[in-house]
Design an enzyme around this catalytic site. Structure first.
Site, PDB file in Angstrom:
ATOM      1  N   CYS A 135       8.794   1.059  49.106  1.00 38.62           N
ATOM      2  CA  CYS A 135       7.925   1.886  48.267  1.00 38.62           C
ATOM      3  C   CYS A 135       7.040   1.032  47.362  1.00 38.62           C
ATOM      4  CB  CYS A 135       8.811   2.813  47.420  1.00 38.62           C
ATOM      5  SG  CYS A 135       7.914   3.738  46.179  1.00 38.62           S
ATOM      6  N   CYS A 138       6.609   2.178  43.773  1.00 36.96           N
ATOM      7  CA  CYS A 138       7.787   1.890  42.930  1.00 36.96           C
ATOM      8  C   CYS A 138       7.838   0.425  42.531  1.00 36.96           C
ATOM      9  CB  CYS A 138       9.082   2.190  43.687  1.00 36.96           C
ATOM     10  SG  CYS A 138       9.111   3.742  44.586  1.00 36.96           S
ATOM     11  N   ASP A 139       7.642  -0.464  43.491  1.00 37.69           N
ATOM     12  CA  ASP A 139       7.988  -1.861  43.277  1.00 37.69           C
ATOM     13  C   ASP A 139       6.807  -2.817  43.300  1.00 37.69           C
ATOM     14  OD1 ASP A 139      10.657  -0.957  43.372  1.00 37.69           O
ATOM     15  OD2 ASP A 139      10.723  -1.177  45.543  1.00 37.69           O
TER      16      ASP A 139
END
Lengths: 309, 309
Positions: A135, A138-139
């Protein structure tokens, strides 16, 4: 409400959506139970650090899940390690069969989430959270100015690549075919932004020490193998909705197997709701939570009407 | 992206929705600005304590807003005390006119929220957060087992009354007319749950010391005045969307003046999105945040396409 049933509402799955639905259910006065096949937190447990959940500048995915679990547990009982096997629709109530028993309920929220399709190569499991990610939203921020690869060739892989490029990563896209499946405008954008593409290639192994340092790439056409020095590997070869229950119950899904819901998270079945990643859309913790809150609110409103009938 | 414009994305309103949209915008790589006419936080600032925002067992509304502001400010510039006067749609970009200047942008998120319709009686402002509330879901839990009144006669007033009754409050509904406007099934439920109704009555004053202790009620039909001992006053005589900009821009709204959006928070105008309470629905902080995240994500995706054209 309740009357004949054991519960007003049973929530299946205790990720962010399910935990929030459970909390909102009880706070509305519904006798609610949350059942989870594994442990609380769902995919958020996989996020090493979350910087974009409003209210927390930086929080570990597991830590956030733990906080939500503690909070939800003040209201609702959460049974972990109890998989739901099937749900039988009866004339009014529904019977939820788990590994350990069965419960009669007036309404159900399905929040069983998704799972990432894995590459299935050496190193993938070991480097999860240490260079392997599923993701970019997200990261990605942790990999600014660093060399990363994105594996995949569909819309979401290209979006991941563009996202990472846009925030300053040095991005290489690895795709097993000779052309992308992604939409034209996404491809055009990809060309313009200088994302390097390795065609007809697959990742055979992920290498590193404490964190990812590189991948072994195999070029299927040229039949050669080489090693690419990268610090991040974003796997974007698809998500799989965990939809066995939805299939069994006859809940309407889209062509990718995600549950179709209306604005109030209602499915096509009466008093059956869905929330979180299982409904597709923007896969973020805050979105899952919101859907859980909306689903429980809809259940409450519908059960008011149901109990009058 | 950007090119000719000053910004990719301007977010109007810095409640939970707007702050989240700002953060997500920048994290996607969009040059983003948030403009707020007052201070950050929106209506969440009015909630004395929030127990149902996932991740926080208990947090003051202002404290949560402050956390979100700090977090968002790590990414995005938020200009407080700068009201947006109008937004002019140009051929490609939009020009946002504020009290202090104007900015050219490629996309806009409208997150201007709602305001509560007030009773406009003595004591109302003074006891805000100390017995006066405009949201049973937010504050009801603090009044379990206590006598409260709900003012209003529409769906939402009846839902508030039922919600409060359901969690154990001793509820009296005060309505200025001789019958309710609320849906039949809600009314039926109300009768069954033992909510006391005072018809043809209005609240003339709210009394107390450190907190609310009672209200002065006037019966318009009998033309008498009496005092009711209550600890909570839930005012539910309607919300008003802050939709002046939406009206000015020609954004499609429903009959109550809330902006109509699709699943990605898109309005009828290209590259104009809306998020949070201004779109109606379940009015909870977590829902507003989620919509902000979704709106910024949609803006990012649409601007990718836009910049290719």
């Amino acid at each position: 409400m309740k009357k004949g049933a054991d519960y007003d509402l049973i929530v299946v799955g205790a990720g962010p959506a399910g935990m929030t639905a459970g909390m909102y259910g009880v706070r509305s006065g519904l006798e609610t139970l949350v059942v989870e096949k594994g442990i609380c937190g769902g995919l958020s447990n996989e996020a090493p650090e979350i910087e974009n959940y409003p209210g927390f500048k930086k929080v570990g995915g597991m830590e956030l899940a733990e906080k939500m679990k503690e909070q939800a547990s003040e209201y609702v009982e959460i049974k972990e390690l109890e998989a739901v096997k099937r749900i039988e629709l009866m004339e009014k109530e529904m019977r939820v069969f788990t590994e350990k028993g069965s419960y009669l309920t007036n309404a159900v929220v399905i929040s069983t989430g998704t799972k990432h399709r894995r590459l299935g190569v050496k190193g993938e499991e070991g480097f999860l959270g240490r260079g392997i990610s599923y993701c970019a939203t997200c990261d990605g921020f942790f990999f600014r100015d660093k060399p990363v690869i994105v594996v995949g060739g569909g819309d979401s892989a290209v979006r991941e690549a563009l996202y990472l490029r846009n925030i300053g990563c040095e991005v290489t896209l690895i795709h097993r075919r000779g052309e992308l499946r992604a939409e034209r405008y996404l491809q055009k954008n990809l060309e313009e932004t200088g994302v390097h593409i390795l065609w007809n290639s697959v990742v055979k192994e992920i290498k590193g020490d404490k964190a990812v340092r590189g991948v072994v790439r195999y070029d299927k056409k040229k039949e050669i193998e080489d090693e690419l020095p990268v610090e991040g590997v974003f796997v974007s070869i698809g998500e799989e909705p965990v939809n066995e229950l939805a299939v069994q119950m006859g809940i309407m899904m889209d062509k990718n197997g995600y549950i179709i819901v209306d604005k109030s998270q209602r499915t096509n079945l009466e008093r059956v709701y869905a929330a979180g990643d299982i409904t597709g859309g923007v896969r973020q913790v805050v979105v899952a939570c919101a859907e859980g809150a909306i689903a429980a609110t809809a259940a409450y409103n519908d059960l008011l009407e149901f109990s009058v009938k």
